[in-house]
Scaffold this motif. Structure first.
Motif, mmCIF file in Angstrom:
data_model
loop_
_atom_site.group_PDB
_atom_site.id
_atom_site.type_symbol
_atom_site.label_atom_id
_atom_site.label_comp_id
_atom_site.label_asym_id
_atom_site.label_seq_id
_atom_site.Cartn_x
_atom_site.Cartn_y
_atom_site.Cartn_z
ATOM 1 N N UNK A 35 0.832 -1.209 0.000
ATOM 2 C CA UNK A 35 0.000 0.000 0.000
ATOM 3 C C UNK A 35 0.864 1.257 0.000
ATOM 4 N N UNK A 36 1.918 1.265 0.807
ATOM 5 C CA UNK A 36 2.812 2.430 0.841
ATOM 6 C C UNK A 36 3.482 2.641 -0.511
ATOM 7 N N UNK A 37 3.868 1.561 -1.161
ATOM 8 C CA UNK A 37 4.514 1.688 -2.466
ATOM 9 C C UNK A 37 3.543 2.233 -3.505
ATOM 10 N N UNK A 38 2.300 1.751 -3.496
ATOM 11 C CA UNK A 38 1.306 2.250 -4.453
ATOM 12 C C UNK A 38 1.011 3.731 -4.215
ATOM 13 N N UNK A 39 0.886 4.102 -2.928
ATOM 14 C CA UNK A 39 0.630 5.515 -2.635
ATOM 15 C C UNK A 39 1.801 6.388 -3.076
ATOM 16 N N UNK A 40 3.032 5.887 -2.872
ATOM 17 C CA UNK A 40 4.203 6.654 -3.299
ATOM 18 C C UNK A 40 4.217 6.815 -4.819
ATOM 19 N N UNK A 41 3.912 5.749 -5.551
ATOM 20 C CA UNK A 41 3.885 5.848 -7.011
ATOM 21 C C UNK A 41 2.785 6.801 -7.482
ATOM 22 N N UNK A 82 7.201 6.857 4.870
ATOM 23 C CA UNK A 82 6.245 5.820 5.265
ATOM 24 C C UNK A 82 6.618 4.471 4.664
ATOM 25 N N UNK A 83 7.077 4.495 3.386
ATOM 26 C CA UNK A 83 7.461 3.232 2.768
ATOM 27 C C UNK A 83 8.717 2.664 3.425
ATOM 28 N N UNK A 112 9.407 -2.649 8.962
ATOM 29 C CA UNK A 112 8.457 -3.556 9.609
ATOM 30 C C UNK A 112 8.480 -4.932 8.958
ATOM 31 N N UNK A 113 8.623 -4.974 7.617
ATOM 32 C CA UNK A 113 8.696 -6.261 6.928
ATOM 33 C C UNK A 113 9.943 -7.028 7.353
ATOM 34 N N UNK A 114 11.073 -6.316 7.444
ATOM 35 C CA UNK A 114 12.313 -6.978 7.863
ATOM 36 C C UNK A 114 12.182 -7.516 9.286
#
Length: 455
Positions: free
Chosen positions: A264-270, A292-293, A299-301
């Motif tokens: 979601x963060x990646x899509x919002x950034x794009x 945010x991304x 968090x993923x790591x």
């Protein structure tokens, strides 16, 4: 009618009076053995009055792992392998070394109990010997003295019978032949048959059925204590396995959520970058979404690290030889949590726990063993007074025939031989026995306090 009632009452009083403390201890052990190993479900003890099934939400999306591997090269947890809660329990019980080690203790205690029960077994004893001696004989005449040759054969079979009262009875039958040969004199042969019985019986210290059977009761309490410890160990390992399983389930779910947040963060950034290129957005928003991304990547790591630890923790508890501890296989739970709400009856739960919990049963066995120890140490404060008695008969035959000696034994008129006496030993001060008794009493009080604290 009145006379019959009096007789029945007297018989009841006599029966109660004849019930020894050791018999009551054995009944207590049987009662504890019946309670040992009982794990009752809530439904079995009527501890729940109502239950409701709560709503269950299941995650359906499981396709983001491969994409994020290409983007961040983070997902290196290994090839996923599905595993259910029942397989985890079975593998833990079958392969966990802590459980296997704890299962040995009751077997050892059971063999020790068998050894204690066998201490009253009779023992067959036998000895056979034959000797020849040659000694010079002096007659007072001049010249070289003649030699005397003596040949002796002796055989003694016997049976040693330990008594539960603390003493021992020994039965033996000695047969022997003697041959004396001296040059210039007639040969002298003799045979003897001598059965005998002897008794050694303590009268004070070490006497009585209770003292001599107390070691068997102690071995039985140690067996119960070891069984209770094993029950606790098995339950704890299975519980730890289930906790590790659901922690793994939580780690997978958290990782999926963090992956969704990252996407979601990646899509919002794009989207913000496209708006900036179209001159419809602010570059500050792009910076905010980049931050945010970056947080979502962190968090993923972190979630992936927690997943690795959860997978390894479950593998360590299961100890399945088919599942390696390296990162080549990632266990993925297939069982879903079933959320059920219960209304508990606290009093029923407490009574069931006090009756069946392995820790409390272990303390009860320990307290019972300490009670027996107090009884033994109290007996050891008494002085030693032992009764020694023996009886024997002798049959002497003509020549070297043992058969004639046996015939003479049953047809003789000679009186039997016997002996009887007592030996006493009284320590001056008796401090060691008193100290051991006081220590046993304190240990029993300690076991009572430990049990009450656990309850």
């Amino acid at each position: 009618m009145m006379r019959r009632s009096i007789l029945m009452f007297s018989a009841s009083v006599w029966a109660v009076g004849c019930t020894s403390q050791l018999d009551r201890d054995w009944k207590h052990i049987d009662e504890l053995d019946g309670r040992l190993g009982t794990v009752e479900p809530f439904d079995g003890i009527a501890a729940t009055s109502a239950s409701t099934t709560l709503s269950d939400s299941t995650a359906t999306e499981q396709d983001g792992v491969a994409k994020v591997e290409k983007l961040l090269d983070l997902m290196s947890t290994g090839e996923p392998r599905g595993i259910g809660i029942s397989e985890v329990r079975r593998s833990t019980i079958e392969n966990n070394l802590a459980i296997q080690s704890s299962l040995v203790s009751p077997e050892v205690a059971a063999q020790q109990l068998l050894a204690e029960r066998a201490k009253f077994e009779s023992t067959f004893e036998a000895s056979v010997s034959e000797s020849r001696t040659v000694n010079p004989t002096f007659y007072g005449n001049a010249g070289e003295p003649p030699d005397t040759e003596t040949n002796v054969f002796t055989a003694t079979p016997g049976l040693a019978v330990p008594l539960r009262s603390g003493g021992a009875v020994t039965l033996d039958w000695t047969v022997s032949t003697d041959a004396f040969r001296t040059a210039g004199t007639p040969t002298s042969d003799a045979a003897q048959s001598s059965p005998g019985i002897s008794l050694q019986q303590p009268l004070l210290q070490g006497a009585g059925f209770e003292y001599n059977e107390a070691s068997i009761v102690l071995a039985a309490t140690q067996l119960g204590e070891a069984s209770a410890q094993t029950q606790v160990a098995v339950i704890n390992q299975v519980v730890q396995a289930e906790i590790a399983y659901w922690q793994l389930h939580l780690a997978w779910e958290v990782l999926r959520i963090d992956l969704d947040l990252y996407r979601t963060s990646r899509e919002l950034l794009e989207n913000q970058r496209r708006l900036v290129e179209a001159r419809a957005g602010s570059i500050a928003n792009v910076y905010n979404f980049e931050v945010a991304m970056a947080a979502s990547v962190e968090a993923v790591i972190r979630s992936e690290t927690n997943l690795r630890q959860a997978v390894r923790g479950l593998k360590v508890i299961m100890q399945d030889p088919t599942v390696s501890l390296d990162g080549s296989v990632a266990l993925e739970p297939t069982s879903k949590p079933r959320l059920v709400g219960y209304t508990f009856d606290q009093q029923v739960l407490v009574r069931s726990a006090m009756r069946n919990r392995g820790e409390i049963l272990q303390l009860e066995y320990e307290q019972l063993g300490q009670t027996v120890q107090v009884m033994m140490r109290e007996n050891e404060m008494l002085p030693q007074l032992n009764l020694n008695a023996a009886w024997n008969a002798n049959g002497i035959g003509n020549g070297s025939s043992i058969r004639s000696a046996n015939q003479a034994l049953f047809g003789r008129d000679d009186p039997d031989g016997w002996s009887i006496g007592v030996t006493a030993s009284v320590p001056l001060g008796n401090e060691a026995a008193i100290a051991n008794y006081q220590a046993a009493v304190l240990q029993r009080l300690q076991s009572i306090a430990n049990r009450r604290q656990q309850e």
